[in-house]
Scaffold this motif. Sequence first.
Motif, PDB file in Angstrom:
ATOM      1  N   SER A 134      59.863  34.683  32.479  1.00  0.00           N
ATOM      2  CA  SER A 134      60.476  33.388  32.185  1.00  0.00           C
ATOM      3  C   SER A 134      61.827  33.542  31.498  1.00  0.00           C
ATOM      4  O   SER A 134      62.551  32.564  31.340  1.00  0.00           O
ATOM      5  CB  SER A 134      59.539  32.550  31.311  1.00  0.00           C
ATOM      6  OG  SER A 134      59.367  33.161  30.043  1.00  0.00           O
ATOM      7  N   LEU A 135      62.186  34.764  31.103  1.00  0.00           N
ATOM      8  CA  LEU A 135      63.415  34.992  30.347  1.00  0.00           C
ATOM      9  C   LEU A 135      64.568  35.519  31.190  1.00  0.00           C
ATOM     10  O   LEU A 135      65.703  35.522  30.734  1.00  0.00           O
ATOM     11  CB  LEU A 135      63.133  35.983  29.205  1.00  0.00           C
ATOM     12  CG  LEU A 135      62.042  35.563  28.229  1.00  0.00           C
ATOM     13  CD1 LEU A 135      61.775  36.678  27.233  1.00  0.00           C
ATOM     14  CD2 LEU A 135      62.411  34.266  27.525  1.00  0.00           C
ATOM     15  N   ALA A 139      64.763  32.645  36.478  1.00  0.00           N
ATOM     16  CA  ALA A 139      63.404  32.750  35.954  1.00  0.00           C
ATOM     17  C   ALA A 139      62.439  32.929  37.123  1.00  0.00           C
ATOM     18  O   ALA A 139      62.599  32.333  38.190  1.00  0.00           O
ATOM     19  CB  ALA A 139      63.045  31.506  35.149  1.00  0.00           C
TER      20      ALA A 139
END
Length: 184
Positions: A134-135, A139
């Motif tokens: 997610s980073l 993403a």
Amino acid sequence: VNDRLDDPAVKSVRADLAHGAELAVGHLLARGCVRPAMIAGALRVDHPHWRRDGFKAAAAAAGHPDAPVIVEDATVEGGAAAARALLDAHPDTDGVFAYNDLMALGAIRAFAASGRRVPDDIAVVGFDDIAMGSLVDPALTTIRMDRHGLGRLAVETLRAVIAADGPVADPEPLDVELIIRESA
């Protein structure tokens, strides 16, 4: 956990990995991909290939019985190597399901290095939903499995085996979830 031995006395618990692969393929196709492929982790010969089998079944059911599968180590480096091999052999691939998020992240880097934009030119779906997914940019779209639920199920199954006077069946696989982010 997420494995199976050919010994009826050994119990196993697992997430529904084949269904996760089906969700990934379905998502790739729904977003317009017409040439799906998989980059798969190199597994022991006796290890179940639920993700690969799920991919092959879903791709075949959608009219892609020959969708390519490239096998490499289930690492970032393996994902990059698999992506390069995939582009060499199948340059028109527009959607990739990766065995795990590490391979997906390596593939995204390799696609970018080759001039391919994710998700515009090639969409990528990983598996596991690691925090790093997610980073990164973009993403990572991924399949999430309930790791804590697997741990609970393993303990419950162990307790059932200890308390039982006879055979105990393996529990049903835990469901998985498609997490849609930017990569697909």
